[in-house]
Design a protein around this motif. Structure first.
Motif, PDB file in Angstrom:
ATOM      1  N   ASP A  10       0.817  -1.218   0.000  1.00 38.99           N
ATOM      2  CA  ASP A  10       0.000   0.000   0.000  1.00 38.99           C
ATOM      3  C   ASP A  10       0.852   1.271   0.000  1.00 38.99           C
ATOM      4  OD1 ASP A  10       0.780  -0.301   2.587  1.00 38.99           O
ATOM      5  OD2 ASP A  10      -1.247  -0.486   3.422  1.00 38.99           O
ATOM      6  N   ASN A  11       2.165   1.130   0.222  1.00 39.29           N
ATOM      7  CA  ASN A  11       3.005   2.324   0.098  1.00 39.29           C
ATOM      8  C   ASN A  11       3.551   2.502  -1.323  1.00 39.29           C
ATOM      9  OD1 ASN A  11       5.088   0.556  -0.256  1.00 39.29           O
ATOM     10  ND2 ASN A  11       6.031   0.911   1.739  1.00 39.29           N
ATOM     11  N   GLY A  12       3.081   1.657  -2.225  1.00 42.41           N
ATOM     12  CA  GLY A  12       3.485   1.801  -3.622  1.00 42.41           C
ATOM     13  C   GLY A  12       4.798   1.105  -3.969  1.00 42.41           C
ATOM     14  N   GLU A  13       5.492   0.554  -2.953  1.00 42.42           N
ATOM     15  CA  GLU A  13       6.751  -0.141  -3.242  1.00 42.42           C
ATOM     16  C   GLU A  13       6.490  -1.633  -3.360  1.00 42.42           C
ATOM     17  OE1 GLU A  13       9.392   1.187  -0.141  1.00 42.42           O
ATOM     18  OE2 GLU A  13       9.104   3.263  -0.783  1.00 42.42           O
ATOM     19  N   HIS A  14       6.054  -2.023  -4.527  1.00 42.46           N
ATOM     20  CA  HIS A  14       5.583  -3.383  -4.702  1.00 42.46           C
ATOM     21  C   HIS A  14       6.718  -4.378  -4.872  1.00 42.46           C
ATOM     22  CE1 HIS A  14       1.930  -1.200  -5.202  1.00 42.46           C
ATOM     23  NE2 HIS A  14       2.334  -0.627  -6.325  1.00 42.46           N
ATOM     24  N   VAL A  15       6.418  -5.642  -4.544  1.00 43.95           N
ATOM     25  CA  VAL A  15       7.364  -6.717  -4.824  1.00 43.95           C
ATOM     26  C   VAL A  15       6.961  -7.304  -6.167  1.00 43.95           C
ATOM     27  CG1 VAL A  15       8.092  -9.024  -4.155  1.00 43.95           C
ATOM     28  CG2 VAL A  15       7.849  -7.246  -2.414  1.00 43.95           C
ATOM     29  N   ILE A  16       7.886  -7.296  -7.106  1.00 45.34           N
ATOM     30  CA  ILE A  16       7.529  -7.748  -8.453  1.00 45.34           C
ATOM     31  C   ILE A  16       8.475  -8.847  -8.919  1.00 45.34           C
ATOM     32  CG2 ILE A  16       7.142  -7.040 -10.851  1.00 45.34           C
ATOM     33  CD1 ILE A  16       6.645  -4.205  -9.815  1.00 45.34           C
ATOM     34  N   GLY A  20      12.034  -5.024  -5.277  1.00 37.49           N
ATOM     35  CA  GLY A  20      11.347  -4.758  -4.024  1.00 37.49           C
ATOM     36  C   GLY A  20      11.736  -5.686  -2.892  1.00 37.49           C
ATOM     37  N   VAL A  21      12.727  -6.577  -3.133  1.00 36.85           N
ATOM     38  CA  VAL A  21      13.164  -7.475  -2.061  1.00 36.85           C
ATOM     39  C   VAL A  21      14.672  -7.328  -1.855  1.00 36.85           C
ATOM     40  CG1 VAL A  21      11.357  -9.156  -2.580  1.00 36.85           C
ATOM     41  CG2 VAL A  21      13.611  -9.453  -3.587  1.00 36.85           C
ATOM     42  N   SER A  22      15.149  -7.849  -0.741  1.00 38.70           N
ATOM     43  CA  SER A  22      16.573  -7.768  -0.445  1.00 38.70           C
ATOM     44  C   SER A  22      17.347  -8.648  -1.425  1.00 38.70           C
ATOM     45  CB  SER A  22      16.840  -8.243   0.977  1.00 38.70           C
ATOM     46  OG  SER A  22      16.566  -9.626   1.067  1.00 38.70           O
ATOM     47  N   GLU A  23      18.639  -8.395  -1.510  1.00 41.43           N
ATOM     48  CA  GLU A  23      19.481  -9.193  -2.384  1.00 41.43           C
ATOM     49  C   GLU A  23      19.450 -10.655  -1.950  1.00 41.43           C
ATOM     50  OE1 GLU A  23      24.016  -8.601  -3.488  1.00 41.43           O
ATOM     51  OE2 GLU A  23      22.865  -6.722  -3.492  1.00 41.43           O
ATOM     52  N   LYS A  24      19.444 -10.837  -0.633  1.00 43.73           N
ATOM     53  CA  LYS A  24      19.433 -12.192  -0.085  1.00 43.73           C
ATOM     54  C   LYS A  24      18.174 -12.944  -0.545  1.00 43.73           C
ATOM     55  CE  LYS A  24      19.027 -14.598   4.326  1.00 43.73           C
ATOM     56  NZ  LYS A  24      17.566 -14.651   4.540  1.00 43.73           N
ATOM     57  N   ASP A  25      17.029 -12.283  -0.428  1.00 41.70           N
ATOM     58  CA  ASP A  25      15.791 -12.934  -0.865  1.00 41.70           C
ATOM     59  C   ASP A  25      15.825 -13.238  -2.367  1.00 41.70           C
ATOM     60  OD1 ASP A  25      14.653 -13.159   1.566  1.00 41.70           O
ATOM     61  OD2 ASP A  25      13.082 -11.652   1.282  1.00 41.70           O
ATOM     62  N   ALA A  26      16.365 -12.283  -3.121  1.00 46.11           N
ATOM     63  CA  ALA A  26      16.418 -12.477  -4.568  1.00 46.11           C
ATOM     64  C   ALA A  26      17.294 -13.677  -4.915  1.00 46.11           C
ATOM     65  CB  ALA A  26      16.940 -11.220  -5.246  1.00 46.11           C
ATOM     66  N   ASP A  27      18.422 -13.812  -4.195  1.00 42.77           N
ATOM     67  CA  ASP A  27      19.307 -14.957  -4.444  1.00 42.77           C
ATOM     68  C   ASP A  27      18.641 -16.260  -4.032  1.00 42.77           C
ATOM     69  OD1 ASP A  27      21.188 -13.279  -5.381  1.00 42.77           O
ATOM     70  OD2 ASP A  27      22.448 -13.295  -3.583  1.00 42.77           O
ATOM     71  N   THR A  28      18.039 -16.235  -2.844  1.00 45.13           N
ATOM     72  CA  THR A  28      17.402 -17.450  -2.349  1.00 45.13           C
ATOM     73  C   THR A  28      16.284 -17.894  -3.281  1.00 45.13           C
ATOM     74  OG1 THR A  28      17.755 -16.536  -0.165  1.00 45.13           O
ATOM     75  CG2 THR A  28      16.446 -18.522  -0.287  1.00 45.13           C
ATOM     76  N   TYR A  29      15.597 -16.910  -3.862  1.00 47.56           N
ATOM     77  CA  TYR A  29      14.484 -17.274  -4.748  1.00 47.56           C
ATOM     78  C   TYR A  29      14.956 -18.199  -5.867  1.00 47.56           C
ATOM     79  CZ  TYR A  29      10.966 -17.065  -8.371  1.00 47.56           C
ATOM     80  OH  TYR A  29      10.075 -17.430  -9.338  1.00 47.56           O
ATOM     81  N   GLY A  30      16.134 -17.885  -6.428  1.00 46.43           N
ATOM     82  CA  GLY A  30      16.674 -18.716  -7.499  1.00 46.43           C
ATOM     83  C   GLY A  30      16.876 -20.158  -7.030  1.00 46.43           C
ATOM     84  N   ASP A  70      12.662 -13.499   3.815  1.00 43.26           N
ATOM     85  CA  ASP A  70      12.413 -12.503   4.858  1.00 43.26           C
ATOM     86  C   ASP A  70      11.254 -11.580   4.512  1.00 43.26           C
ATOM     87  OD1 ASP A  70      14.598 -13.384   6.370  1.00 43.26           O
ATOM     88  OD2 ASP A  70      15.977 -12.191   5.133  1.00 43.26           O
ATOM     89  N   ASN A  71      11.127 -11.257   3.225  1.00 41.03           N
ATOM     90  CA  ASN A  71      10.136 -10.263   2.830  1.00 41.03           C
ATOM     91  C   ASN A  71       8.710 -10.808   2.946  1.00 41.03           C
ATOM     92  OD1 ASN A  71       8.296  -8.874   0.931  1.00 41.03           O
ATOM     93  ND2 ASN A  71      10.101  -7.594   0.585  1.00 41.03           N
ATOM     94  N   PRO A  72       7.873 -10.153   3.779  1.00 43.21           N
ATOM     95  CA  PRO A  72       6.520 -10.687   4.004  1.00 43.21           C
ATOM     96  C   PRO A  72       5.655 -10.720   2.742  1.00 43.21           C
ATOM     97  CG  PRO A  72       6.810  -8.559   5.106  1.00 43.21           C
ATOM     98  CD  PRO A  72       8.151  -8.971   4.602  1.00 43.21           C
ATOM     99  N   HIS A  73       5.809  -9.709   1.867  1.00 45.25           N
ATOM    100  CA  HIS A  73       5.013  -9.697   0.636  1.00 45.25           C
ATOM    101  C   HIS A  73       5.402 -10.865  -0.264  1.00 45.25           C
ATOM    102  CE1 HIS A  73       4.070  -5.535   1.824  1.00 45.25           C
ATOM    103  NE2 HIS A  73       2.989  -5.697   1.066  1.00 45.25           N
ATOM    104  N   LEU A  74       6.707 -11.105  -0.335  1.00 46.45           N
ATOM    105  CA  LEU A  74       7.192 -12.181  -1.196  1.00 46.45           C
ATOM    106  C   LEU A  74       6.701 -13.538  -0.694  1.00 46.45           C
ATOM    107  CD1 LEU A  74       9.061 -12.945  -3.601  1.00 46.45           C
ATOM    108  CD2 LEU A  74      10.903 -13.215  -1.944  1.00 46.45           C
ATOM    109  N   LYS A  75       6.740 -13.716   0.620  1.00 44.58           N
ATOM    110  CA  LYS A  75       6.276 -14.979   1.208  1.00 44.58           C
ATOM    111  C   LYS A  75       4.809 -15.239   0.853  1.00 44.58           C
ATOM    112  CE  LYS A  75       9.022 -14.623   5.443  1.00 44.58           C
ATOM    113  NZ  LYS A  75       8.919 -14.612   6.913  1.00 44.58           N
TER     114      LYS A  75
END
Lengths: 439, 521
Positions: B91-97, B109-119, B189-194
């Motif tokens: 709702d603050n406009g900083e979306h996770v995409i 919109g996520v930390s580098e760590k989350d982005a790496d873990t996603y892979g 870590d990111n709640p939106h991503l989860k």
């Protein structure tokens, strides 16, 4: 310096039992305990004024008979008094009394629901059948399915054979049973809310699941798996409080030559050349042994008592992820006399049984929802026993104490930790709930 | 005379797939469909003058094999569309995409760590999904009642698991029944991503992030398609899939009757037992056939069309108790123009409103007690961007899946309850798209109860039955009917209520056709 064959960390009942078996086999065993008392959660502690509280666990149902016999616990002073029945209170109306006598029980159930009284036979038969398969498993070490070691493969095949032997229909019913919710499973048998709630209550004790959560039906089993004197599903109370169980095991342990050291918290497990060789105590003492056994939970063992570099890769992370979610509370109440419950003829089972303030499945589930929000429920599920009514040794003459087990209770409150005021409020909530049935 | 080799009840995608496979092998096949249009829950219908939408709003795992076997590309179905962006609105406009998907994705919109873990996370799940993939398009044999050859399916599964290697196999067994919340907490870590990554494991089921059971399996099931679980909206929309299936069926010689309701399946008995003889229509007309295949849900099939008098008590009981209550409502909005979502410039993705896992959990809590969520969570797409024919020129359609909305409202669904729910959903969207109300011409919300009424699916359940472990594989919908044949000779199932289950996939239709053809030989 003295070197032990084995050092066991933690003098809870599992640590003690493990020690007793090892010592019986001739090993030189030391148990180290952080507290100044032994027993862990199976403990009786004397409170001011002559009360002996079983502070944590309060009934015995799963203590294996084999252990009782192997360690000769009766000789070491353990007396288990069987539990004769439970009274369950719903949100209104007559309480549901669980009688061990089949005919009396049936007639009483009929007063609540004729349909359910008939279903109870099938329910009990089914549950007992499910339990039997698991009972066979409890005393075996589970196989590692990813391993190719002969022991694991043999154990896996043994398991597969047990399941295969059930036949097609049974097998599928098992799968359903192990994955479904308590609510769904009970809906299959019963129509009465109170009966369902009473049957579900063992399913939620100590778990972080609600009765509507898939997987909660299976937990029903844990409580028909126990036995007292060979009576499957029977419960009992230890004379002298739950600590008597730990004391008896400890006494057996000592009789086999074992040694216990209290006030001896472990700082770290010593590892040399990839092998555990002893422990360092919090006071700096170093103790050496060929075997180190931990009775602490896996999380504490691997993340607090061990150095990450001493562990094979991945173990530390797995232990960190291991899920331990406290969900139960305990309120112990000192009473000036025995309470009288309304709508309950002869104050049934007060002197040899317990009381369940179950409400309905929805009451329980809503209490679980509160836990998720980091609150305790205003209308919690409470299970009580008045041990002093069965066992005069645990309270001053004429006085009593009541053990109240409360599900659900969060380890941390959303509005901060637990302070004295919040604890007081929690106790009051439990008393208010009981008061509805015992003014 | 009206005589067919096979009559198929229900012209949804599975009915169409099954019919086409059979007709291609020379069978004379008739599909009878109660609605005016083919497609079932994927049918495109006009919900307001000039505005159309289908309940199924995106594709995630439609079977590649079916597309190839039935030549759907030649009938106008474009299977090459790129994955839609997945957007967790903030709702603050900083979306996770997540743009793209899996290995070739880009996260913002996520930390580098989350982005790496996603892979890594995606790779691990993909290995698991690949392990299961062949089994979604196979009949899962009965235990103890199958030939050696059939039982090899299980041996095959066991071997494939072992071939994952020690670490992955251990992980697979641990993770397979894990609640979504545990899986996400372990990785991100990111709640939106989860919340975003859990979504596909939960939607359509009576499950929340804390429920153990089949969440991870549902994720893996949806990852069985060509795009590894990415959602797509082909050019021409969902409509292009259904019309391609229809054309393929007609070309193969399938006859289709829409607006034709079946009253019962005709079952005759003699000294050799029962046998299916055909179907009786609502009009009283009887259509004779050697086989009847039901693409409608198992409860309707057995309890209404077959009737308990033709079934064993135990079997009927198992069908009755099987879980089949939907928890997803469908929102359709007719919009005068595209709304403005704060901080978002492209609206052709899949937009999820669920700020954290507990938002989903608490939305579920209300539904457990028979109420619609106070704070609903939802997934939105604007299908008119892919298919202009859904709205008048320059105007648009917003389509959303709303969780959790129970099939049974504790007071029964009243018009007031529905209006309240609709308002709540619009209020929720408004927090992210402040001008949404100005753009709405009209809208509708379909509760699972409405879906049941309009689309003839029991409980309004997307998948014709809960995707839970006890209702999957050789237990779907129940044993004795999980290999597409049923206790009644000549009667088969080919709908989402059978293995592998729901969603636009075509698996049940494909597998059922195989069984029917095998039985004929």
């Amino acid at each position: 310096m003295k070197k032990y064959d084995a050092i066991i960390i933690g003098a809870g009942h599992n640590g003690l039992t493990n020690g007793a078996y090892l010592a019986k086999a001739g090993l030189n065993v030391l148990i180290v305990e952080k507290n100044d008392y032994i027993g862990g959660a199976a403990v009786s502690r004397e409170m001011e004024g002559g009360w002996l509280y079983s502070s944590c666990s309060y009934v015995s149902s799963m203590l294996r008979q084999t252990i009782h016999r192997d360690l000769n616990l009766t000789k070491h002073g353990l007396v288990l008094v069987p539990y004769l029945g439970t009274v369950n209170f719903g949100n209104d109306g007559k309480p549901l009394i669980h009688y061990n006598n089949e005919n009396v029980g049936y007639n009483h159930l009929r007063q609540h629901s004729a349909h359910d009284a008939d279903s109870m036979f099938k329910f009990q038969a089914d549950l007992t059948r499910y339990a039997q398969l698991i009972r066979k498993n409890l005393m075996r070490t589970p196989p590692n399915p990813t391993s190719f070691k002969p022991r694991d493969i043999k154990e896996l095949l043994w398991l597969a054979k047990q399941f295969w032997g059930l036949g097609e229909k049974e097998l599928y019913e098992y799968m359903r049973f192990f994955t479904t919710s308590a609510e769904e499973f009970l809906d299959d048998y019963f129509e009465n809310d109170l009966i369902k709630a009473a049957m579900a209550s063992p399913g939620i004790i100590g778990t972080a699941l609600g009765v509507y959560s898939p997987g909660s039906a299976y937990i029903l089993l844990h409580h028909v798996m126990g036995d007292v004197d060979g009576n499957i599903g029977a419960w009992g109370l230890a004379r002298g409080g739950m600590g008597a169980i730990s004391n008896a095991i400890a006494s057996a342990f000592k009789s086999f030559g074992g040694e216990i050291r209290t006030n001896a918290g472990v700082q770290q497990v010593l590892v040399e050349n990839g092998k555990a060789v002893g422990v360092v105590l919090e006071n700096g003492d170093e103790l050496r042994a060929n075997i180190v056994v931990s009775n602490l939970d896996a999380k504490r063992t691997f993340t607090q008592c061990m150095d990450k570099k001493d562990l094979p890769p991945g173990i530390y992370e797995k232990a960190k992820n291991f899920k331990i979610r406290g969900s139960s509370g305990k309120v112990n109440i000192a009473l000036s006399g025995l309470p009288k419950f309304t709508n309950l003829p002869d104050n049934k089972f007060i002197n040899q049984g317990g009381q369940g303030f179950v409400g309905s499945l929805e009451t329980m589930e809503r209490a679980y929802d509160c836990w998720k929000h980091g609150r305790f429920s205003d209308d919690p599920f409470v299970e009580t026993v008045i041990p002093s009514a069965w066992d005069p040794t645990v309270a001053p003459v004429g006085k009593h104490w009541m053990s109240c087990f409360v599900q659900y209770c969060p380890p941390k409150l959303a509005n901060g930790g637990w302070n004295a005021e919040q604890k007081e409020a929690f106790g009051q909530t439990v008393i208010d709930k009981i008061e509805r049935y015992s003014p | 005379m009206n005589y067919y080799d096979t009559v198929i009840i229900g012209g949804g995608h599975n009915g169409l797939v099954c019919a086409t496979y059979l007709a291609k092998k020379g069978q004379k096949v008739l599909i009878v469909e109660a609605a005016d249009e083919l497609g079932g829950l994927a049918a495109t219908r006009e919900f307001a003058p000039g505005f159309k939408a289908s309940v199924a709003q995106t594709l995630s795992h439609f079977s590649e094999k079916v597309v190839k076997d039935l030549n759907l590309s030649t009938y106008g179905f474009d299977f090459t569309s790129a994955p839609m962006a997945n957007i967790a609105l903030n709702d603050n406009g900083e979306h996770v995409i997540i743009e793209g998907w899996g290995a070739s994705s880009k996260l913002t919109g996520v930390s580098e760590k989350d982005a790496d873990t996603y892979g890594e996370y995606h790779q691990l799940l993909k290995r698991f999904a690949d392990l299961l993939k062949p089994f979604w398009l196979k009949t899962m044999p009965r235990i103890g009642h199958s030939t050696l050859k059939e039982s090899l399916t299980y041996a095959h599964l066991g071997i494939k698991m072992r071939m994952l290697g020690r670490h992955d196999m251990g992980e697979f067994m641990r993770v397979a029944t894990l609640p979504a919340r545990d899986l996400m907490d372990e990785n991100f870590d990111n709640p939106h991503l989860k919340a975003l990554l859990s979504w596909d494991g939960l939607i359509g089921s009576k499950m929340a992030p804390r429920s153990p059971n089949a969440t991870v399996l549902s994720l893996l099931y949806r990852m069985s398609g060509k795009n590894e679980g990415a959602h797509t909206l082909p050019r021409g929309g969902i409509k292009s899939l259904i019309s391609a299936l229809k054309s393929a069926a007609i070309d193969a010689g399938v006859e289709i009757k829409t607006a034709t309701k079946v009253k019962r399946i005709v079952i005759e008995g003699n000294e050799n037992g029962l046998k299916t003889e055909g179907v009786e229509l609502q009009s009283g007309e009887v259509i004779s056939s050697a086989k009847v295949v039901s693409a409608v849900d198992p409860k309707t099939t057995f309890l209404n069309l077959v009737g308990a008098q033709n079934l064993e008590i135990d079997f009927t009981h198992r069908i009755k108790r099987s879980r089949c209550e939907g928890f997803v409502a469908k929102l359709h909005l007719a919009l005068s123009d595209l709304p403005n979502f704060t901080g978002l410039d492209k609206l052709d993705g899949r937009m999820v409103i669920a700020p954290e896992l507990d938002a989903i959990e608490f939305a579920f809590d209300d539904a457990k007690y028979g109420e619609a969520s106070t704070n609903p969570v939802l997934e939105m797409v604007i299908p008119s961007l892919a298919d202009e024919s859904l709205a008048p020129a320059g105007q648009h359609v917003l389509s959303a899946n709303v969780m959790y909305v129970p099939y049974k409202h504790k007071n029964g669904w009243t018009a007031a309850d529905k209006t309240e729910l609709y308002e709540r959903v619009i209020n929720t969207i408004e927090r992210y798209a402040p001008d949404i109300r100005e753009k709405i011409i009209t809208g509708e919300i379909l509760t699972p109860f409405d879906l049941e009424e309009k689309f003839h699916v029991t409980g309004g359940h997307w998948h014709h039955g809960e995707l839970s472990i006890s209702q999957m594989l050789m237990m779907r919908p129940t044993y004795e009917a999980a290999q597409y044949s049923t206790p009644i000779p000549g009667l088969y199932l080919c709908g989402a209520g059978s293995h592998p289950g729901g969603g636009l996939m075509g698996g049940p239709g494909h597998n059922a056709a195989n069984e029917i053809l095998k039985a004929k030989q």
